[in-house]
Write an enzyme that holds these catalytic residues in place. Structure first.
Site, short mmCIF file in Angstrom:
data_model
loop_
_atom_site.label_atom_id
_atom_site.label_comp_id
_atom_site.label_asym_id
_atom_site.label_seq_id
_atom_site.Cartn_x
_atom_site.Cartn_y
_atom_site.Cartn_z
N ASP A 1 15.75 -0.25 9.07
CA ASP A 1 14.75 0.49 9.03
C ASP A 1 14.17 0.76 10.30
O ASP A 1 12.88 0.60 10.48
CB ASP A 1 13.77 -0.14 8.21
CG ASP A 1 12.79 0.93 7.45
OD1 ASP A 1 13.15 2.22 7.60
OD2 ASP A 1 11.69 0.72 6.84
N ASP B 1 8.70 -5.50 10.95
CA ASP B 1 8.84 -5.19 9.67
C ASP B 1 10.62 -5.48 9.35
O ASP B 1 11.27 -4.44 9.39
CB ASP B 1 8.61 -3.72 9.26
CG ASP B 1 8.47 -3.63 7.77
OD1 ASP B 1 8.69 -4.63 7.05
OD2 ASP B 1 7.89 -2.65 7.32
N LYS C 1 -1.53 -8.26 2.52
CA LYS C 1 -2.53 -7.61 3.52
C LYS C 1 -2.16 -8.00 4.72
O LYS C 1 -1.85 -9.28 4.66
CB LYS C 1 -3.94 -7.91 2.93
CG LYS C 1 -4.29 -7.01 1.65
CD LYS C 1 -5.71 -7.41 1.16
CE LYS C 1 -6.02 -6.93 -0.20
NZ LYS C 1 -7.53 -7.22 -0.64
#
Length: 467
Positions: free
Chosen positions: A237, A258, A127
């Site tokens: 990505d 990320d 989270k």
């Protein structure tokens, strides 16, 4: 004391084998180290060179790789390092040492330093919370992992690699990892709190994006990738969800985030996740299980450029399987776009199916598209993702070419408040009449954004959290 998530029991703490390190910055000093005798200390020399701690005792030098060692302050002038259940304490003027050690070590006092404010993202493994530093009141983004979620060894190794890679990267357009904390049940990664949202949200909610503006975006991303590749790392990505705006509306200040699928390039191609990425952005050689190198990021960046310019995915099938097949086939079609010829040429070279002929970063940066000024030939008006209507406005191609000799080229900007999602059909018809009078072609089509930007990790079922 609990067993650390980061421990490797196959290793000790000190070694006589020198650790290779290219960093020339060295911090050193004299410190008191406890001996085996009670209340007795030796005065020894310690040096810190990046993640390598060097202890010199007489003519002997010992080396310790302190990356992922637990670190804590002891009393006022001491530091305790624990790695693989081995403890090392030293005392003296340790402030500079602590500041540099904590970049690579794991701290244990998260609750003393940070206060979690609100949940801002959630995935399968973690989270993301907005948090406030209790000491300087600065707001940060904190990615929180539950240790129980790492049931498989590959999941643990993936997080270790992500943290290791993040520590290597310090660039204004790449997300920066500031600190790592651990408790008995959780792991905390502390990043900058970026308030601008991701690029997907910007594309959805903004009415105009010109080629000239996009050039600045692409140059920033190319420079960031060049830096990343110079470290031997590729991202694998690149897509709109993984590009964050540092501040709301500042499209030319993007940050690559990320790095869960990032890895160090290897000639043997033996990666933890070999086939990975997001359909529609993945280089074909990855999907075909062929050897690949840094140019996979160039392909993804080309697919991203197409999406920013047109508002449409490069490949869109009825199913994910069909999208993957279209991605593999790589049949490019620019006939329905109003992009400049130089822009299309750049896209074709960035999206070349054969990586041998695909542009490098330097070839992209020196391309003519970045050198010449182009007319803003594409207007895009979008509502929020809640709206099911997407309006694409293309100025007639004959008059909009950047090479056109006509001097009466016009750019029609329609205010978005005329086309609120709450408006009725008659108002939309009025808009269509206005377009017809102005000589603008109007076409409407259902929004494909929701399905376009769904993430598929082909070898790693892990939802993106943008940090």
């Amino acid at each position: 004391m609990y067993k650390s998530f980061f421990d490797n029991q196959d290793q000790g703490f000190w070694s006589s084998q020198k650790i290779n390190n290219n960093n020339t910055k060295v911090i050193e000093g004299l410190f008191y180290v406890p001996t085996k005798s009670v209340n007795l200390y030796d005065l020894i020399s310690l040096k810190l060179q990046e993640k390598c701690l060097i202890m010199k005792d007489g003519n002997t030098e010992l080396y310790a790789d302190i990356e992922n060692a637990s670190i804590m302050r002891v009393e006022q002038q001491g530091i305790c390092l624990i790695k693989n259940s081995i403890e090392f304490n030293f005392y003296g003027k340790v402030d500079d040492f602590f500041i540099n050690l904590k970049k690579y070590c794991i701290q244990l006092n998260f609750q003393q330093k940070y206060h979690l404010l609100s949940l801002i993202g959630q995935g399968n493994f973690a989270k993301v919370f907005k948090a406030r530093n209790k000491h300087n009141l600065v707001e940060n983004a904190v990615k929180v992992f539950e240790k129980t979620s790492f049931s498989q060894m590959t999941d643990r190794l993936a997080l270790l690699k992500e943290v290791h890679i993040l520590r290597q990267l310090q660039h204004s357009n790449i997300i920066e990892l500031h600190e790592v904390f651990e408790t008995k049940t959780q792991i905390f990664l502390v990043f900058d709190y970026l308030t601008g949202g991701d690029l997907t949200n910007f594309i959805n909610n903004n009415q105009l994006l010109e080629e000239e503006q996009i050039k600045k975006i692409m140059m920033e991303l190319l420079n960031a990738l060049f830096y990343m590749h110079s470290k031997g790392i590729f991202h694998r990505d690149i897509k709109p969800q993984n590009l964050l705006l540092r501040k709301k509306g500042q499209i030319t200040d993007l940050v690559i985030a990320d790095l869960g699928l990032a890895d160090y390039y290897r000639k043997d191609g033996k990666y933890m996740f070999t086939r990975c990425g997001t359909p529609g952005y993945v280089a074909p050689e990855i999907l075909l299980d062929n050897p690949y190198d840094f140019k996979v990021d160039i392909y993804s960046l080309g697919a991203l450029l197409y999406v920013i310019l047109t508002g449409k995915p490069l490949f869109k099938g009825a199913t994910q399987t069909e999208t993957i097949q279209l991605n593999i086939n790589n049949n490019l079609d620019f006939s329905n776009t109003q992009l400049s010829k130089t822009c299309i040429d750049l896209l074709k070279n960035m999206l070349n199916k054969n990586p041998l002929f695909r542009f490098s970063i330097l070839q992209c940066k020196s391309h003519q598209w970045f050198q010449q000024e182009t007319q803003p030939i594409f207007i895009r008006i979008k509502h929020s993702i809640r709206s099911r209507l997407q309006l694409n406005l293309d100025i007639n191609s004959d008059d909009s070419s950047p090479h056109s000799s006509k001097k009466n080229q016009k750019l029609f900007q329609i205010k978005t408040n005329l086309f609120s999602p709450r408006q009725n059909g008659s108002q939309t018809s009025s808009f269509q009449k206005l377009c017809k009078q102005s000589g603008i072609i109007c076409k409407t089509e259902p929004s494909e954004l929701k399905s376009t930007f769904n993430k598929l990790k082909l070898s790693k079922q892990r939802q993106s959290l943008k940090y």
